[in-house]
Design a protein around this motif. Structure first.
Motif, PDB file in Angstrom:
ATOM      1  N   VAL A   8      10.351 -10.739   9.706  1.00 29.31           N
ATOM      2  CA  VAL A   8      10.835 -10.438   8.361  1.00 29.31           C
ATOM      3  C   VAL A   8      11.118 -11.725   7.589  1.00 29.31           C
ATOM      4  O   VAL A   8      10.830 -11.825   6.391  1.00 29.31           O
ATOM      5  N   LYS A  21       4.527  -7.454  13.862  1.00 29.17           N
ATOM      6  CA  LYS A  21       5.619  -6.924  13.050  1.00 29.17           C
ATOM      7  C   LYS A  21       5.598  -7.510  11.639  1.00 29.17           C
ATOM      8  O   LYS A  21       5.913  -6.814  10.659  1.00 29.17           O
ATOM      9  N   TYR A  67       5.278  -5.334   8.143  1.00 26.32           N
ATOM     10  CA  TYR A  67       6.297  -5.470   7.103  1.00 26.32           C
ATOM     11  C   TYR A  67       5.668  -5.913   5.779  1.00 26.32           C
ATOM     12  O   TYR A  67       5.971  -5.358   4.715  1.00 26.32           O
ATOM     13  N   VAL A 102      11.238  -2.173  11.665  1.00 21.36           N
ATOM     14  CA  VAL A 102      10.858  -3.148  10.643  1.00 21.36           C
ATOM     15  C   VAL A 102      10.187  -2.465   9.453  1.00 21.36           C
ATOM     16  O   VAL A 102      10.452  -2.796   8.294  1.00 21.36           O
ATOM     17  N   ALA A 130      11.138  -2.339   5.190  1.00 23.78           N
ATOM     18  CA  ALA A 130      10.213  -2.584   4.080  1.00 23.78           C
ATOM     19  C   ALA A 130      10.178  -1.408   3.119  1.00 23.78           C
ATOM     20  O   ALA A 130      10.229  -1.585   1.893  1.00 23.78           O
TER      21      ALA A 130
END
Length: 458
Positions: A46, A132, A136, A196, A200
């Motif tokens: 992230v 990930k 995201y 995750v 978002a």
């Protein structure tokens, strides 16, 4: 008396901006901690995407800032049609940035993310982090149009002296984001547990809520904001004014884009010392960004207020006000330094990560805190120079310096020496003192003082 007046105006204008940015960053902080509870890979993913989207955010900020200089001076000149034309320029710029940014980040996602994953770590899975991060990013791209619309309306309102409406819309958006994060990250109250991806989705929905609320409020109170009346009847801009605004806009756009890219490049330089370093910097940025909204908001206020004064033709008053606001910002930043140092050992404990990452984060926070006054002064100098339309000067002052001095220095220290990463980080931060000296000389000489709008009448 004059000093008290300008400080009062600066506080009145900047406090709503501070509140909006602080609440937004507080939510980012909560998001960061929530996602951090899913593991270091999720937190790092992230944060990396955040770096990439930061470049986009600064690009649309820079793209709207050139015409924003004119909007502020037109407002000081009481030229409503001029403010309207400047806002139309922002629409075109944001449309270009949104289309270009979406295409670039969508088709080159792996390339940009992998720039931060070269460091080695025995405890962080780089492949899982990449997966990930892509998940995201792809969802977050859906929120770029909302970011652009919010920037167009919020910036024009601020440049005409209204900073409360953007703040209120931001607070509503933030409240929605917190609730949606809780529901979608962890699967609370029967909602799907999305991890995750949930973070978002929550952020994208919140951004559209902010845009809708801000636009609706602006039109409901359009009598107080006459520039908005008839804004969309045409997107055509008088040729001469369009050309002059583009001349000022392009250097700011390039500057903000390159500056943000430079911040991302610095993080990439540090990442070769290990993924733990990236994680530590990300934790440090989370708390430092919560407090740097104070001097960032003051910088915005300086640019707008000095722009009003220049538009009214009061050049000597503009010079005096610029020095008063610069020193006021420096004093405020000293207080922020003390707060950050006190929090440096406590804040990293909120993250589910390794002791090494927490220790690095504490040290990064302390170093950043010590240089807060430097960054506060620089921010004020930058907006003062820009308020007079010296966009080429600010381009050299800001991003050219970063890419010719700061980034090469970081590269050399990271690649060619075994110096401790905290020492490297401190030396790179200290390089900005050179910019203060350069900026102070330019401000004192008054090369930035000009009225850009006197040749344009309503």
């Amino acid at each position: 008396m004059n000093n008290q007046h300008i400080l009062s105006r600066a506080i009145k204008l900047s406090v709503p901006i501070m509140i909006q940015n602080a609440v937004t960053n507080a939510v980012s902080l909560v998001d960061h901690i929530m996602v951090g509870s899913l593991g270091t890979e999720a937190m790092t993913a992230v944060s990396i995407v955040g770096q990439l989207l930061f470049v986009f955010a600064l690009a649309i900020f820079g793209g709207t800032s050139g015409s924003g200089i004119y909007a502020a001076q037109f407002y000081g000149q009481k030229n409503t049609e001029g403010v309207r034309a400047a806002t139309r320029m922002k629409i075109w710029v944001c449309l270009f940035c949104t289309l270009a940014g979406t295409a670039l980040l969508l088709f080159a996602d792996s390339f940009f993310i992998n720039l931060y994953l070269h460091g080695q770590s025995n405890e962080i899975d780089s492949l899982l982090t990449l997966t990930k991060a892509k998940e995201y990013l792809h969802i977050m791209l859906l929120g770029l149009p909302a970011m652009a619309v919010t920037q167009i309306y919020a910036s024009s309102l601020r440049e005409t002296g209204e900073s409360v409406k953007p703040m209120a819309a931001g607070v509503i958006s933030v409240a929605a984001d917190i609730v949606l994060n809780w529901l979608l990250i962890y699967g609370s109250l029967g909602f799907p547990k999305m991890g995750v991806a949930g973070a978002a989705v929550a952020t994208v929905i919140a951004r559209y809520i902010e845009a809708v609320v801000l636009v609706a409020w602006t039109y409901l109170r359009r009598k107080n904001h006459p520039f908005i009346i008839g804004l969309w009847r045409t997107l055509l801009i008088p040729r001469e004014l369009c050309h002059t605004m583009l001349v000022k806009t392009i250097p700011i756009f390039i500057n903000e884009f390159l500056w943000a890219a430079g911040i991302a490049a610095l993080t990439q330089c540090y990442s070769i010392r290990g993924l733990e370093v990236v994680a530590g910097i990300n934790i440090s940025n989370a708390i430092c960004n919560l407090l740097n909204v104070v001097f960032i908001a003051l910088g915005h206020a300086v640019g707008i207020l000095i722009g009003h004064t220049l538009g009214a033709g009061a050049f000597e008053r503009a010079k005096k006000e610029s020095f008063t606001l610069t020193w006021f910002t420096a004093v405020i930043c000293l207080g922020l330094t003390a707060i950050l140092i006190m929090l440096s050992g406590v804040f990293p404990l909120a993250y589910d990560t390794t002791d090494e990452v927490r220790n690095l984060a504490t040290k990064f926070i302390i170093v950043t805190a010590l240089f807060f006054p430097v960054q506060g002064i620089l921010n004020t100098l930058y907006f003062t120079l820009r308020s007079g339309g010296k966009t080429l000067v600010t381009f050299i002052f800001d991003s050219v310096f970063s890419w010719t001095v700061t980034i090469p220095l970081a590269l050399a220290l990271c690649f060619l020496t075994d110096m401790n990463i905290i020492a490297v980080y401190a030396i790179v931060q200290a390089a900005d003192i050179i910019k203060i000296i350069i900026g102070a000389v330019m401000i004192k000489k008054g090369i930035w003082v000009s009225n850009l709008t006197e040749e344009f009448t309503a």
